[in-house]
Design an enzyme around this catalytic site. Structure first.
Site: not given
Ligand code: NAP
Length: 312
Positions: A134, A137-138
């Site tokens: 993701c 997300c990261d």
């Protein structure tokens, strides 16, 4: 079979727990089948910085534990089982979990989707430690670093374009010599000076498990078998997601890509009284906050459905 429930929620990601919080506060005494592995995809991430309410971010597992406690606080019952079969052709509905069977007037499906993985042993060991599924997300953790994306579809291109804003360089590794993604996304990616494509290539290994972080990958040419090594700090696997809908096949309408079909703007499935929330019905946004939002919608819709069909 014990008494008929008002609502059973299947799944324990942000969608399932949010549905449980709302249903419990509405006195519907929800039962959640959390799945054997509870918490959903956020259990596989580290710091979540885009879930509103946490200035410094929050660890994915901690966020899920907090949501679980909040649902329990209002009296949600949880069973650590997966739904193994459902019968939506009769009323009340039946949900089976192994040997156990539960009856309910409404069901909220929040079983999520799973990112497809490459299957390399190092991939799971380094998940959340340089390997991610993701970018939103990261990606932030790899600012000005060397990033690699695996895949050739729209997800891979979208991740690469997003990551190009953060990273020093983004290599997209694809197993063939042409992309599956849409023309417009391809054009955008080809035009981006930070994105480079490595064609006809698969990942052979990810290093370094001993250091507990990603330092490089070994690449294998799909046609010649030639091996090369490339330094990488962040590796994003973007080879698609699989919605967890196997047990619902034949019970309600699915889209051609196996996601649950809902009436636009609602969580209503093709079976009145069965609602779907979170990634199991969303292949576009796939965010924790959108999952939570649709979990809330599903609980409110279940409540209204019960009021209309089960007058006290
Ligand atoms: P996808 O279209 O199925 O693409 C998956 C890609 O991963 C393919 O290029 C495939 O290679 C590759 N792949 C699959 N298994 C692999 C493996 N084991 N090793 C290496 N490579 C592997 O999935 P997606 O990109 O997630 O897209 C899913 C759907 O959502 C599509 O309809 C897409 O258009 C849509 N979507 C749209 C957007 C957007 O418009 N912004 C964004 C994301 C997704 P092959 O090409 O060789 O099969």
């Amino acid at each position: 079979m014990a008494t008929t429930r008002k609502v059973i929620i299947l799944g324990s990601g942000p969608a399932g727990y949010t549905a449980a919080i709302y249903a419990a506060r509405a006195n519907l005494a929800p039962l959640v089948l959390t799945g054997v592995q509870s918490g959903g995809q956020l259990m596989l991430t580290t710091l979540v910085e885009n879930y509103p309410g946490f200035v410094e971010g929050i660890q994915g597992p901690e966020l899920m534990e907090t949501m679980r406690k909040q649902a329990e606080h209002f009296g949600t019952e949880m069973i650590a089982e997966d739904a193994t079969a459902v019968d939506f052709s009769r009323r009340p509905f039946v949900v089976r979990a192994g040997e156990q069977a539960f009856e309910s007037h409404t069901v909220v499906i929040a079983t999520g989707a799973s990112a497809k993985l490459l299957g390399l042993p190092a991939e799971s060991k380094l998940m959340g430690r340089g390997v991610s599924t993701c970018a939103t997300c990261d990606g932030f953790f790899f600012k000005d670093q060397n990033i690699m994306v695996v895949g050739g579809g729209d997800s891979a291109l979208e991740e690469a374009l997003y990551l190009a804003r953060l990273g020093r360089r983004v290599d997209v590794v694809h197993r063939r010599d042409s992309l599956r993604g849409s023309k417009i996304m391809q054009e955008r990616a080809f035009k981006n000076p930070k994105i480079e494509f490595i064609w006809d290539t698969v990942l052979d290994d990810i290093r370094d498990v001993d250091q507990g972080k990603v330092t490089s990958v070994r690449l294998k040419h799909a046609k010649t078998g030639a091996l090369t090594e490339r330094p990488v700090d962040g590796l994003f696997v973007a080879i698609g997601h699989q919605p967890n809908t196997q047990v619902f096949r034949g019970q309600l309408e699915l889209l051609p890509n196996d996601y649950i079909k809902v009436k636009p703007g609602t969580t209503q499935t093709s079976v009145p009284g069965v609602f779907a929330a979170g990634d199991v019905q969303d292949h576009t946004y796939r965010q924790a906050v959108t999952a939570a939002g649709t979990g809330c919608m599903a609980a409110l819709e279940a409540e209204r459905y019960l009021e209309a069909t089960q007058p006290h």
